[in-house]
Write an enzyme that holds these catalytic residues in place. Sequence first.
Site, PDB file in Angstrom:
ATOM      1  NE  ARG A  20     -10.016 -41.434 -68.334  1.00 16.90           N
ATOM      2  CZ  ARG A  20     -10.744 -40.720 -67.463  1.00 16.90           C
ATOM      3  NH1 ARG A  20     -10.687 -39.414 -67.452  1.00 16.90           N
ATOM      4  NH2 ARG A  20     -11.535 -41.313 -66.594  1.00 16.90           N
ATOM      5  CG  HIS A  57      -6.992 -29.937 -54.644  1.00 17.44           C
ATOM      6  ND1 HIS A  57      -7.824 -30.924 -55.157  1.00 17.44           N
ATOM      7  CD2 HIS A  57      -6.725 -30.295 -53.373  1.00 17.44           C
ATOM      8  CE1 HIS A  57      -8.021 -31.833 -54.220  1.00 17.44           C
ATOM      9  NE2 HIS A  57      -7.375 -31.478 -53.129  1.00 17.44           N
TER      10      HIS A  57
HETATM   11  C1  GAR Z   1     -13.648 -26.163 -55.834  1.00 22.14           C
HETATM   12  O1  GAR Z   1     -13.574 -26.184 -54.435  1.00 22.14           O
HETATM   13  C2  GAR Z   1     -12.384 -26.725 -56.455  1.00 22.14           C
HETATM   14  O2  GAR Z   1     -11.238 -26.429 -55.716  1.00 22.14           O
HETATM   15  C3  GAR Z   1     -12.678 -28.208 -56.417  1.00 22.14           C
HETATM   16  O3  GAR Z   1     -14.026 -28.299 -56.811  1.00 22.14           O
HETATM   17  C4  GAR Z   1     -14.721 -27.139 -56.322  1.00 22.14           C
HETATM   18  C5  GAR Z   1     -15.548 -26.567 -57.451  1.00 22.14           C
HETATM   19  O4  GAR Z   1     -16.376 -25.541 -56.974  1.00 22.14           O
HETATM   20  N1  GAR Z   1     -11.811 -28.946 -57.292  1.00 22.14           N
HETATM   21  C6  GAR Z   1     -11.336 -30.147 -56.984  1.00 22.14           C
HETATM   22  O5  GAR Z   1     -11.621 -30.746 -55.971  1.00 22.14           O
HETATM   23  C7  GAR Z   1     -10.399 -30.727 -58.027  1.00 22.14           C
HETATM   24  N2  GAR Z   1      -9.657 -31.803 -57.494  1.00 22.14           N
HETATM   25  P1  GAR Z   1     -17.124 -24.573 -57.996  1.00 22.14           P
HETATM   26  O6  GAR Z   1     -17.832 -25.492 -59.024  1.00 22.14           O
HETATM   27  O7  GAR Z   1     -18.100 -23.807 -57.188  1.00 22.14           O
HETATM   28  O8  GAR Z   1     -16.098 -23.720 -58.644  1.00 22.14           O
END
Ligand code: GAR
Length: 189
Positions: free
Chosen positions: A64, A108
């Site tokens: 990583r 988030h």
């Molecule tokens: C969003 O809901 C964001 O908050 C979440 O992934 C989605 C991406 O949507 N992120 C997480 O869960 C991070 N822990 P998108 O690709 O349509 O922007």
Amino acid sequence: MRVAIFASGNGTNFEALAGDRELYSAGLEIALLICDQPKAKVIERAREKNIPVFINQLKDYHDRNAYEQAIVDRLADENIDYLLLAGYMKVITETLLSAYPEKIINIHPSKLPKYPGLDSIERAFEAHEKETGVTIHYIDSGVDTGPIIVQGNVPIYAGDSLATLEERVHAKEHELYPQVVLELLKKIK
Ligand code: GAR
């Protein structure tokens, strides 16, 4: 302010940021998309906007640290000031954190510290919560921890399906993320 957006999937938050003219007028330059999923829709969205894309997969590195170092090197080449995570589904570790201390922001889909990790909207829905939300926060070495910048509330209605709730959460994300970036632009000017 030159930023890189990190994303793994659909990219609606990428779109909300990259499509916001007010942010450009205030000095935002989205200089790069970093993506770890070669088939992600967000890549198309970036190409449509002529934003360079760096596709980089953990499996191509021996560990990583080497994976993140390749990202750090690319960010340095592009003179990136801030990192905006928008649905980037990899944990960020020391190599990136130490290169960008207090300069990595994440969104988030819950009111942290509730429902960190995966499937946050679904878990709030299944738990019959009356409300969930959105959190925008700086990243630290934990999973969905780190100092909170802003949170938004999203009500859950009796008639909601998971899909209608997801739509409402995403709408709140698309409203809040550009606001946070605008505030940041004003602050660092
Ligand atoms: C969003 O809901 C964001 O908050 C979440 O992934 C989605 C991406 O949507 N992120 C997480 O869960 C991070 N822990 P998108 O690709 O349509 O922007």
